[in-house]
Write an enzyme that holds these catalytic residues in place. Structure first.
Site, mmCIF file in Angstrom:
data_model
loop_
_atom_site.group_PDB
_atom_site.id
_atom_site.type_symbol
_atom_site.label_atom_id
_atom_site.label_comp_id
_atom_site.label_asym_id
_atom_site.label_seq_id
_atom_site.Cartn_x
_atom_site.Cartn_y
_atom_site.Cartn_z
ATOM 1 N N SER A 64 0.871 -1.181 0.000
ATOM 2 C CA SER A 64 0.000 0.000 0.000
ATOM 3 C C SER A 64 0.900 1.220 0.000
ATOM 4 C CB SER A 64 -0.854 0.024 1.258
ATOM 5 O OG SER A 64 -0.070 0.386 2.384
ATOM 6 N N ASP A 65 0.398 2.339 -0.464
ATOM 7 C CA ASP A 65 1.101 3.586 -0.214
ATOM 8 C C ASP A 65 1.068 3.792 1.303
ATOM 9 O OD1 ASP A 65 2.374 6.023 -0.428
ATOM 10 O OD2 ASP A 65 1.139 6.727 -2.095
#
Ligand SMILES: *[C@@H]1O[C@H](CO)[C@@H](O)[C@H](O)[C@H]1NC(C)=O
Ligand SMILES: *[C@@H]1O[C@H](CO)[C@@H](O)[C@H](O)[C@H]1NC(C)=O
Ligand SMILES: *[C@@H]1O[C@H](CO)[C@@H](O)[C@H](O)[C@H]1NC(C)=O
Ligand SMILES: *[C@@H]1O[C@H](CO)[C@@H](O)[C@H](O)[C@H]1NC(C)=O
Ligand SMILES: *[C@@H]1O[C@H](CO)[C@@H](O)[C@H](O)[C@H]1NC(C)=O
Ligand SMILES: *[C@@H]1O[C@H](CO)[C@@H](O)[C@H](O)[C@H]1NC(C)=O
Length: 791
Positions: free
Chosen positions: A311-312
């Site tokens: 994920s960011d």
């Protein structure tokens, strides 16, 4: 001291340094080290990657597994496994943004290449590959001395959709085909392929390139480093009005998804063979990107993605807290892991996974699936092969960082990326023998902290624009004009005007720095910041001769005033040119390098800012006054167009050969009449109905003549336009590009392959690729050639 003594002393010093390096070596603990920790099956290099990863998973407790699901993965001391930091950055050089990299050891600096948008402006695939490889070598060298991880979160391959976007500078521009080509070369170089010494790899690459193909015949299992295609997907807005990247819902049509947003990611994975994919903060059509199970699975199943999905940073927390997509934290955790995300940047999974499992929303197998992807990448990187300095790439170290070769490559990239936008009456290049004094004006003219743009580390040997000029003329003077880039005051204008008046020639450096455009910060206006425009015009009016305007920054600028001002003879865009940008600019101004860069994005006028930034539609819609975006669809006025860029010489084209008609007969099964579809007057066929698309490929042979008195490189850009009757057909579409070098009054021949299913197809409203029958127009500069597709 005598000379001999001096050199003896020097050698002794060098020896002492070498000894101190090996004895105080940080010797980070690596897994699988003898005598105790090398006997596990996961350490056994004779076994397959999957077997080793599965064996490791089988040894872990649930608690240990959960602690692997963060960028800051915990160590497992009982197995001899140290903590691992997944987050390192390397956008255009090893950068200090991620916690995995530090510059506090032997390595104090790394080569800082131009910001990606500038490198993209070179339109030179060889350069892109070499930069990826050079950064990859420095990254691995830093890992070997404990100053970096092996998993880097670059490249940024989102489309530069809106000129206000603060991170557009990090991308290769607005064209999906160019962004795809950049992604492929950067990732291949950075991940190292089957590396056997950089020289040999490059040579082999050049040979393949000469043969017209990049087909990878290697197994692709081993990795020098891991590159990450980010941000998946439709991420290109930081903060605009009340919209923020954390809560933004990008509403994207199937048509735009298929021909604009997805292609760079597909190429990055399919051809680049990237080993990481990062899902973004935003939602797409109501579903947060990290929860887009269908898309994440498409990457694995259709595009053949082998790697891990991160994920960011905190993009799982945002599913819950900003997107309000789930009611509870546990639901967010279950959702993203079941969708196919493997690791979260941040501590959210570490904090919430146990309760999610206890509540039955997630099963152990979901975590094991993620761990298999994570450990597989670590194993491919050699992380479990013992001391990396004894293994493949083990000889890389500080001596491979900031090498002369890499610094020259940074200079070469800056040269090739600089774009000449205006050059009245061949004002440039200046003849150094007649220029006795030059003044350089502007808040960025003598400030090295602005050279690299976003995601810059510590450059090797940076020089400012002013310092670059000092090497060329006896008398160079400098004045800032404005105290900083926002330029709120004209208090020091007079000083700049006086400095300019005294000089034979004047360069004004204007434009943007990171105070105007960066992560979490989009621009509101496309004009020069603050009072910069007044500074430029007043200095231009006061100078002895017309001035040279140099523009910095990534985002397009509305500089129509300068295009029309007779006191401004030349305009150069340098973007964020990296550590060697000062030298490159001086070389271009004085003609030691003939500029050949082209804008990788459209420069819109200020009026474009009336368009809502959150409108993701690429296609124009006249009924609601929407002009569309990028050269493919935009119908309004432009300050400078995509692909614009001048040279000190002139080039002309000749079309040597290209077919006039292309017959589809024999390329599909079944009856013709069933396969041919109609829309109005247009006949077309679905591309996936064609059985042998490759056999329809053809070559366009052209000759490029340099009809001026200077050698130079030229970017050949071949565009196509499908019959325009179909709804949503691009105005034109870049289908091939190549940078060629041609000497003065010489010519070069080049061949461009056109693959009709890829290049002449367009996308319908349902997101399906179709091939329109009838006339397709190929354009090359002023040359036009039509190819008719018949049955
Ligand atoms: C490593 O695996 C191979 C293949 O299974 C096996 O023959 C060998 O004994 C193993 N080595 C060690 C040290 O366990
Ligand atoms: C990373 O995790 C370790 C525990 O494994 C902890 O001590 C450390 O503070 C964490 N670092 C960061 C930056 O969160
Ligand atoms: C932003 O404001 C507009 C109107 O002011 C509203 O329609 C829209 O829903 C808001 N968007 C967000 C993301 O809050
Ligand atoms: C999500 O909820 C928060 C807090 O209730 C609210 O401030 C925010 O506007 C909501 N976001 C969206 C995208 O609806
Ligand atoms: C250089 O620019 C940076 C960033 O804008 C700024 O913080 C710094 O003060 C400037 N340095 C000088 C000497 O003007
Ligand atoms: C492309 O880049 C490479 C690597 O820097 C360089 O050697 C080559 O000359 C460039 N090609 C052209 C046509 O400028």
């Amino acid at each position: 001291m005598s000379l001999q003594l001096k050199s003896l002393f020097f050698i002794l010093q060098l020896l002492a340094l070498l000894i101190s390096i090996s004895s105080s070596d940080p010797n980070p603990q690596f897994p699988c080290q003898p005598p105790h920790f090398n006997s596990y099956p996961f350490c056994n290099t004779s076994l397959s990657i999957t077997d080793r990863a599965q064996s490791l998973i089988s040894l872990l407790t649930l608690e240990e597994k959960i602690h692997q699901l963060s960028n800051n993965a915990s160590g497992i001391p009982r197995l001899g496994i140290p903590p691992y930091e997944w987050w390192s950055e390397s956008l255009h050089g090893v950068a200090s943004n991620g916690p995995g990299v530090n510059f506090n050891g032997y390595v104090k600096a790394a080569t800082s290449f131009p910001q990606v948008l500038v490198t993209a402006a070179s339109f030179n695939r060889t350069l892109w590959f070499k930069i990826g490889l050079a950064i990859g070598i420095e990254a691995k060298a830093m890992y070997n001395v404990g100053q970096a991880g092996l998993t880097f979160w670059a490249p940024n391959i989102n489309i530069f959709r809106d000129p206000r976007w603060g991170r557009g500078q990090e991308t290769p521009g607005e064209d999906p085909m160019v962004v795809s080509a950049y992604a492929i070369q950067f990732v291949k170089g950075f991940q190292g392929g089957s590396w056997r010494g950089s020289g040999e790899l490059i040579d082999r690459f050049e040979r393949k390139r000469a043969l017209g193909g990049y087909n990878d015949d290697e197994s692709g299992d081993r990795l020098m480093n891991s590159a990450c295609c980010k941000h998946f997907i439709a991420y290109d807005l930081e903060k605009w009005k009340n919209f923020s990247r954390y809560s933004f819902n990008a509403v994207v049509t199937k048509q735009d998804m298929e021909d604009t947003y997805e292609p760079p990611f597909r190429s990055c994975i399919q051809q680049g063979k990237a080993s990481c994919l990062m899902c973004s903060y935003n939602a797409v059509n109501g579903v947060p990107a990290c929860a887009q199970g269908d898309l994440l699975q498409k990457a694995r199943n259709e595009w053949g993605f082998k790697g891990y999905i991160t994920s960011d940073c905190d993009a799982v927390a945002t599913v819950q807290e900003y997107q309000n997509y789930t009611r509870k934290a546990d639901d967010a955790v279950a959702l993203v892991l079941k969708a196919g995300m493997d690791i979260n940047c941040g501590s959210y999974l570490v904090r919430h996974t146990r309760t999610t499992i206890e509540e039955g929303k997630l099963q152990d197998k979901d975590i094991d699936r993620a761990l298999l992807n994570l450990f597989s990448v670590q194993l491919r990187l050699g992380l479990f092969d013992g001391d990396p300095r004894k293994g493949q790439f083990g000889e890389l170290g500080p001596q491979n960082i900031c090498t002369i070769e890499h610094k020259m490559l940074a200079l070469e990239a800056a040269r090739q990326g600089i774009v000449l936008l205006k050059n009245e009456e061949k004002f440039l290049p200046l003849n150094r023998n007649v220029v006795s004094s030059i003044a350089i004006i502007g808040p960025m003219a003598n400030n090295i902290s602005n050279m690299g743009g976003d995601y810059t580390g510590f450059p090797c040997d940076p020089k400012s624009f002013y310092e670059g000029l000092l090497g060329y003329v006896e008398k160079a003077s400098y004045a800032s004009g404005c105290s900083d880039v926002p330029c709120d005051s004209d208090a020091v204008f007079n000083d700049a005007i006086l400095t300019a008046k005294k000089a034979d020639f004047v360069v004004v450096v204007a434009g943007l720095d990171l105070s105007q455009e960066t992560e979490d910060h989009d621009r509101a206006s496309l004009l020069l910041p603050g009072k910069q425009m007044t500074l430029v015009s007043s200095v231009a009016a006061a100078s002895k001769r017309p001035i040279i305007l140099v523009l910095t920054g990534g985002g397009p600028l509305d500089v129509s005033f300068a295009e029309g001002d007779q006191n401004i003879a030349s305009i150069l865009w340098v973007g964020y040119p990296g550590e060697a940008g000062g030298k490159a600019l001086a070389e271009v101004i004085f003609g030691d390098f003939n500029p050949g860069g082209r804008l990788p994005m459209t420069w819109y006028p200020e009026s474009f800012t009336k368009i809502a930034m959150n409108d993701m539609n690429m296609r124009a819609n006249p009924f609601r006054g929407y002009p569309g975006r990028t050269y493919r669809f935009y119908t309004g006025n432009r300050v400078y167009g995509f692909g614009q860029g001048l040279s000190y010489t002139k080039f002309t084209y000749k079309l040597l050969s290209a077919p006039r008609t292309l017959s589809l007969s024999g390329s599909f099964t079944g009856t013709l009449t069933e396969k041919i579809l109609h829309q109005g007057e247009l006949d077309y066929i679905h591309v996936d109905e064609l059985t042998s698309c490759d056999s329809l490929s053809f070559y366009v042979h052209i000759s490029v003549a340099n009809v001026g008195d200077r050698d130079g490189s030229h970017v050949v850009m071949l565009f196509s336009r499908a019959p325009k009757i179909f709804e949503g057909t691009p105005e034109k579409q870049l289908i091939a590009f190549d940078r060629v070098h041609t000497s003065s009054y010489g010519s070069t021949e080049t061949s461009i392959i056109v693959i009709p299913c890829d290049h002449l197809s367009i996308v319908d409203k349902h997101g399906k690729r179709i091939l329109p029958l009838g006339e397709h127009l190929l354009t090359l500069g002023d040359l036009e050639h039509s190819v008719s597709i018949v049955t």
